[in-house]
Design a protein around this motif. Structure first.
Motif, PDB file in Angstrom:
ATOM      1  N   PHE A  47       0.934  -1.140  -0.028  1.00  0.00           N
ATOM      2  CA  PHE A  47       0.096  -0.050   0.132  1.00  0.00           C
ATOM      3  C   PHE A  47       0.826   1.397   0.171  1.00  0.00           C
ATOM      4  N   GLU A  48       0.789   2.206  -0.862  1.00  0.00           N
ATOM      5  CA  GLU A  48       1.067   3.720  -0.797  1.00  0.00           C
ATOM      6  C   GLU A  48       0.153   4.201  -0.101  1.00  0.00           C
ATOM      7  N   ASP A  49       0.728   5.512   0.487  1.00  0.00           N
ATOM      8  CA  ASP A  49      -0.277   6.319   1.194  1.00  0.00           C
ATOM      9  C   ASP A  49      -1.420   6.596   0.208  1.00  0.00           C
ATOM     10  N   ASP A  50      -1.190   7.200  -0.670  1.00  0.00           N
ATOM     11  CA  ASP A  50      -2.465   7.476  -1.517  1.00  0.00           C
ATOM     12  C   ASP A  50      -3.557   6.357  -1.671  1.00  0.00           C
ATOM     13  N   ASP A  51      -2.966   5.271  -1.875  1.00  0.00           N
ATOM     14  CA  ASP A  51      -3.914   4.137  -1.961  1.00  0.00           C
ATOM     15  C   ASP A  51      -4.627   3.686  -0.572  1.00  0.00           C
ATOM     16  N   LEU A  52      -4.073   3.861   0.492  1.00  0.00           N
ATOM     17  CA  LEU A  52      -4.638   3.683   1.690  1.00  0.00           C
ATOM     18  C   LEU A  52      -5.565   4.733   1.843  1.00  0.00           C
ATOM     19  N   VAL A  53      -5.343   6.006   1.642  1.00  0.00           N
ATOM     20  CA  VAL A  53      -6.472   7.004   1.839  1.00  0.00           C
ATOM     21  C   VAL A  53      -7.520   6.833   0.751  1.00  0.00           C
ATOM     22  N   SER A  54      -7.427   6.328  -0.342  1.00  0.00           N
ATOM     23  CA  SER A  54      -8.417   6.458  -1.251  1.00  0.00           C
ATOM     24  C   SER A  54      -9.437   5.135  -0.864  1.00  0.00           C
ATOM     25  N   THR A  55      -8.950   4.268  -0.099  1.00  0.00           N
ATOM     26  CA  THR A  55      -9.798   3.006   0.331  1.00  0.00           C
ATOM     27  C   THR A  55     -10.904   3.439   1.466  1.00  0.00           C
ATOM     28  N   MET A  56     -10.306   4.530   1.995  1.00  0.00           N
ATOM     29  CA  MET A  56     -11.344   5.079   3.115  1.00  0.00           C
ATOM     30  C   MET A  56     -12.233   6.014   3.001  1.00  0.00           C
ATOM     31  N   ILE A  57     -12.473   6.373   1.490  1.00  0.00           N
ATOM     32  CA  ILE A  57     -13.376   7.626   1.089  1.00  0.00           C
ATOM     33  C   ILE A  57     -14.398   6.789   0.907  1.00  0.00           C
ATOM     34  N   PRO A  58     -15.606   7.339   1.262  1.00  0.00           N
ATOM     35  CA  PRO A  58     -16.855   6.732   1.062  1.00  0.00           C
ATOM     36  C   PRO A  58     -17.543   6.744  -0.337  1.00  0.00           C
ATOM     37  N   PRO A  59     -18.554   6.117  -0.681  1.00  0.00           N
ATOM     38  CA  PRO A  59     -19.175   6.284  -1.998  1.00  0.00           C
ATOM     39  C   PRO A  59     -19.733   7.702  -2.267  1.00  0.00           C
ATOM     40  N   VAL A  60     -19.686   8.118  -3.389  1.00  0.00           N
ATOM     41  CA  VAL A  60     -20.177   9.469  -3.707  1.00  0.00           C
ATOM     42  C   VAL A  60     -21.446   9.137  -4.258  1.00  0.00           C
ATOM     43  N   THR A  61     -22.497  10.060  -4.349  1.00  0.00           N
ATOM     44  CA  THR A  61     -23.668  10.293  -4.929  1.00  0.00           C
ATOM     45  C   THR A  61     -23.663  10.478  -6.289  1.00  0.00           C
TER      46      THR A  61
END
Length: 169
Positions: A47-61
């Motif tokens: 995991f790179e830092d960017d990948d780890l952050v992006s997996t914590m982002i909730p779905p968007v409408t």
């Protein structure tokens, strides 16, 4: 000797002041002390830092103007704008009940030419960011877009007719 005694007294007071104001250290073996200055923070393997952050982002409408039902999409599951365009096409063009069977076959044949400008024909794809500003999708690089997008709005490309009727009324 008064000058010498005064100097010793000042040095003694200075040492005492430093002892009082300093934070006592816990006695530990030198080998167990972490060296924060010379080492990088450890991350999970793969995991790179960017990948780890992006997996914590909730779905968007995802909102298609003119429809009362919204859909949600997880941006971190897509690798690029092309992948997002493909998913939007499947949601709103291929999956809608009013499209014919020829549209689905045309879209599967032309997937390599698919981007945000032609994902939903006759519409522009915009997004609302964290500050609720409406911006055109595709202006940022993908990872920044995933971080800041709060809502995706699919707007009719020819919105002038609505303004014309509002001005006449």
């Amino acid at each position: 000797m008064n000058g010498f005694e005064a100097q010793q007294r000042q040095e003694s007071l200075k040492r005492r002041w430093q002892e009082i104001t300093s934070v006592p250290e816990c006695p530990r073996p030198a080998s167990s002390l972490p060296n924060f200055m010379s080492t990088k923070p450890k991350t999970f393997p793969g995991f790179e830092d960017d990948d780890l952050v992006s997996t914590m982002i909730p779905p968007v409408t995802v909102v298609l103007e003119g429809r009362s039902i919204c859909q949600r999409i997880s941006l971190h599951k897509h690798a690029s704008y092309h992948s997002l365009a493909k998913a939007l096409r499947q949601m709103f063009v291929d999956g809608s009940s009013d499209s014919g069977g020829s549209t689905a076959s045309e879209s599967s044949a032309g997937d390599h030419d698919l981007d945000l400008t032609n994902a939903v024909p006759g519409h522009l794809i915009a997004y609302e960011d964290i500050e609720s500003d409406l911006l055109l999708a595709g202006d940022l690089n993908w990872k920044d877009f995933v971080r800041v997008a709060k809502r995706i709005r699919i707007l009719p490309a020819k919105g002038g007719s609505r303004k014309g009727t509002a001005g006449a009324a």
